[in-house]
Design an enzyme around this catalytic site. Sequence first.
Site, PDB file in Angstrom:
ATOM      1  N   SER A 197       0.805  -1.213   0.000  1.00  0.00           N
ATOM      2  CA  SER A 197       0.000   0.000   0.000  1.00  0.00           C
ATOM      3  C   SER A 197       0.848   1.278   0.000  1.00  0.00           C
ATOM      4  CB  SER A 197      -0.958  -0.025   1.187  1.00  0.00           C
ATOM      5  OG  SER A 197      -1.880   1.029   1.133  1.00  0.00           O
ATOM      6  N   ASP A 243      -6.210   2.182  -3.004  1.00  0.00           N
ATOM      7  CA  ASP A 243      -7.424   2.014  -2.200  1.00  0.00           C
ATOM      8  C   ASP A 243      -7.707   3.215  -1.290  1.00  0.00           C
ATOM      9  OD1 ASP A 243      -5.536   1.675  -0.204  1.00  0.00           O
ATOM     10  OD2 ASP A 243      -6.224  -0.310   0.421  1.00  0.00           O
ATOM     11  N   GLU A 284     -12.427   6.178   6.482  1.00  0.00           N
ATOM     12  CA  GLU A 284     -11.443   6.613   7.451  1.00  0.00           C
ATOM     13  C   GLU A 284     -10.924   7.977   7.012  1.00  0.00           C
ATOM     14  OE1 GLU A 284      -9.135   2.949   9.307  1.00  0.00           O
ATOM     15  OE2 GLU A 284      -8.948   2.958   7.135  1.00  0.00           O
ATOM     16  N   ALA A 285     -10.389   8.740   7.968  1.00  0.00           N
ATOM     17  CA  ALA A 285      -9.878  10.060   7.625  1.00  0.00           C
ATOM     18  C   ALA A 285      -8.773   9.979   6.581  1.00  0.00           C
ATOM     19  CB  ALA A 285      -9.367  10.770   8.876  1.00  0.00           C
ATOM     20  N   ASN A 286      -8.058   8.844   6.516  1.00  0.00           N
ATOM     21  CA  ASN A 286      -6.969   8.685   5.554  1.00  0.00           C
ATOM     22  C   ASN A 286      -7.445   8.519   4.116  1.00  0.00           C
ATOM     23  OD1 ASN A 286      -7.782   5.981   5.284  1.00  0.00           O
ATOM     24  ND2 ASN A 286      -6.280   5.245   6.770  1.00  0.00           N
ATOM     25  N   ARG A 316      -4.782   4.966  22.374  1.00  0.00           N
ATOM     26  CA  ARG A 316      -4.994   3.554  22.020  1.00  0.00           C
ATOM     27  C   ARG A 316      -3.647   2.954  21.623  1.00  0.00           C
ATOM     28  NH1 ARG A 316      -4.928   2.834  16.477  1.00  0.00           N
ATOM     29  NH2 ARG A 316      -5.731   0.731  16.728  1.00  0.00           N
ATOM     30  N   PRO A 317      -3.433   1.687  21.932  1.00  0.00           N
ATOM     31  CA  PRO A 317      -2.171   1.049  21.569  1.00  0.00           C
ATOM     32  C   PRO A 317      -2.115   0.725  20.091  1.00  0.00           C
ATOM     33  CG  PRO A 317      -3.625  -0.554  22.582  1.00  0.00           C
ATOM     34  CD  PRO A 317      -4.320   0.778  22.688  1.00  0.00           C
ATOM     35  N   THR A 355       0.786  -2.902  15.872  1.00  0.00           N
ATOM     36  CA  THR A 355       1.977  -3.505  15.263  1.00  0.00           C
ATOM     37  C   THR A 355       3.282  -3.170  15.963  1.00  0.00           C
ATOM     38  OG1 THR A 355       2.138  -1.628  13.740  1.00  0.00           O
ATOM     39  CG2 THR A 355       0.904  -3.557  12.979  1.00  0.00           C
TER      40      THR A 355
END
Length: 561
Positions: free
Chosen positions: A69, A286, A375-377, A503-504, A507
């Site tokens: 990606s 995408d 998503e914001a992305n 938030r963790p 990865t």
Amino acid sequence: LYEKMDGDIFDRLVSAERNLFSEKQFSYGTAGFRDKGETLRLVVFRMGILAHLRSLNTRLVVGVVITASHNPVEDNGVKLVDPRGEMLSSEWEGLATELANAPKDQLRQVVDSILSQNPPQDTVGHVFIARDTRPSGEYLTKCLVDALVAMGTEYHDYGVLTTPQLHYLVRNTNLVHPGTPLAVENYYKEISTSFEELVQGALIEEGALNELTVDGANGVGALILKALMKHMKGNNLQVNITYDGTQGGVLNEECGADFVKTRQRPPSGLHLEEGKRYVSFDGDGDRVVYYCLRDGVFCLLDGDRIAALCAGFIKEQLRISSLELSLACVQTAYANGSSSVYLSQQLGVEVSCVPTGVKHLHQKALQYDIGVYFEANGHGTVLFSMKSVAAFQELMDSSNATEEQREAARRLFYSSKLINQAIGDAISDMLIVEAILRLNKWSCIDWSSLYQDLPNRLLKVSVPDRTVFKTTNAERYCTSPVGLQEKINEAVSHFSKARSFVRPSGTEDVVRVYVEAATQVRERNSNKLNRWHELSISTFPAWLSNIRGYIKNIAHNTCET
């Protein structure tokens, strides 16, 4: 049918992977497996085995796409596409991790375990393959094919495609004629025809909405868009494709949707002009974000904005048509607060929040007749249920409906055909935006005026062990370590419209800290006046610094305990 691996097949697998090794441990996530291309040979081989087993279990075509990606060009990855064109089932993600990491002397045991838990329903597996433009994609595809050949799989290698194209081909092949590979041409024809039908009759002023500059991230999206444009005749849409990989540009380097979103600036070397529209794809096609100049200032129109545009358009067509269908917009905690308020209070659209990850968004969106998620992305789509599409068709053909109602139903029907129903697709998402802007007679400035984003920042804080951080309420409330959420609550209470959550990472050992509020502090850096990032923005520096420090302290203390 069998519940254990045939001896001859196992011997072929052993022979085929004898020269493939990996000393790393991998974990399958939303993005599949990702790492440096040269480290993935064995992992990709093993995913060929898993794709075969998944196909046997479902009696349908399964896809495998080799891509990383928006990652740098030296990286690569592999992920599986389930028969409905969706991401790999959660139940199989653990199996993917187990198989990828299995020692060679335990391969047969692991495969037999997968077979016993998921008995084959067919004797022949069917797998579709695609990859992006990374150099490592060719030899990784060979590793994949070696596994499929050893397993006796019937496979079709489509070569270089966008990730959404493969999802589309898997989904539509299984829906229409299972087992027979659908031609890529079908994708181009459906997308182009649907766009032309959707904008039919929409008049635009000369030069107003007919020119669009697209940043292809020097990747596969540029190649596929060029192929699609050959099918789009007579719609008065002119596309200028830049960063297409032909001028020596490097994949995702200083360009692409991720660069534009995270840097809040256009691709390096791209000069923006007032009144024009610009789009950036990511490396596998995408994600998509829009941007323009507004009074000389860079203006980003990200996934939140695309969701608002689509939801508003659909809401209006449903009103005109008088169709009673459920409509909702699904977001994560990262969605800008202003977008949520606009959707719920101004549009009257239900807003649902889910944990981070496309899979969560997609599954929630399926619960509505029409589910919008981005998503914001810039990754997202609009899902239309079979019930909603049937309702559109019935109204289009109804002699009792008014012409206005039939036209609204027609617009909704072709919207459902234009936007990819399997997964976020930069090209189809771009075209639905173009269609809505044209039908509304809007410019990007009009679109950007729907609401004003709250100033926000996203930061990473390194911690010894990310697993000590636990969240609830769609990741908006931190339950562990004890005391952290109270610290956040106290901090944000002093600022207007402020919110923050932690938030963790999924990865790496970092905690992501998101903050937003009604105001921000801007400081001009005189040494960078000629740079797009000349404004160094520090949002709520005092309390944000305190929270970052508190996270580090509490994480270290918890780990020591």
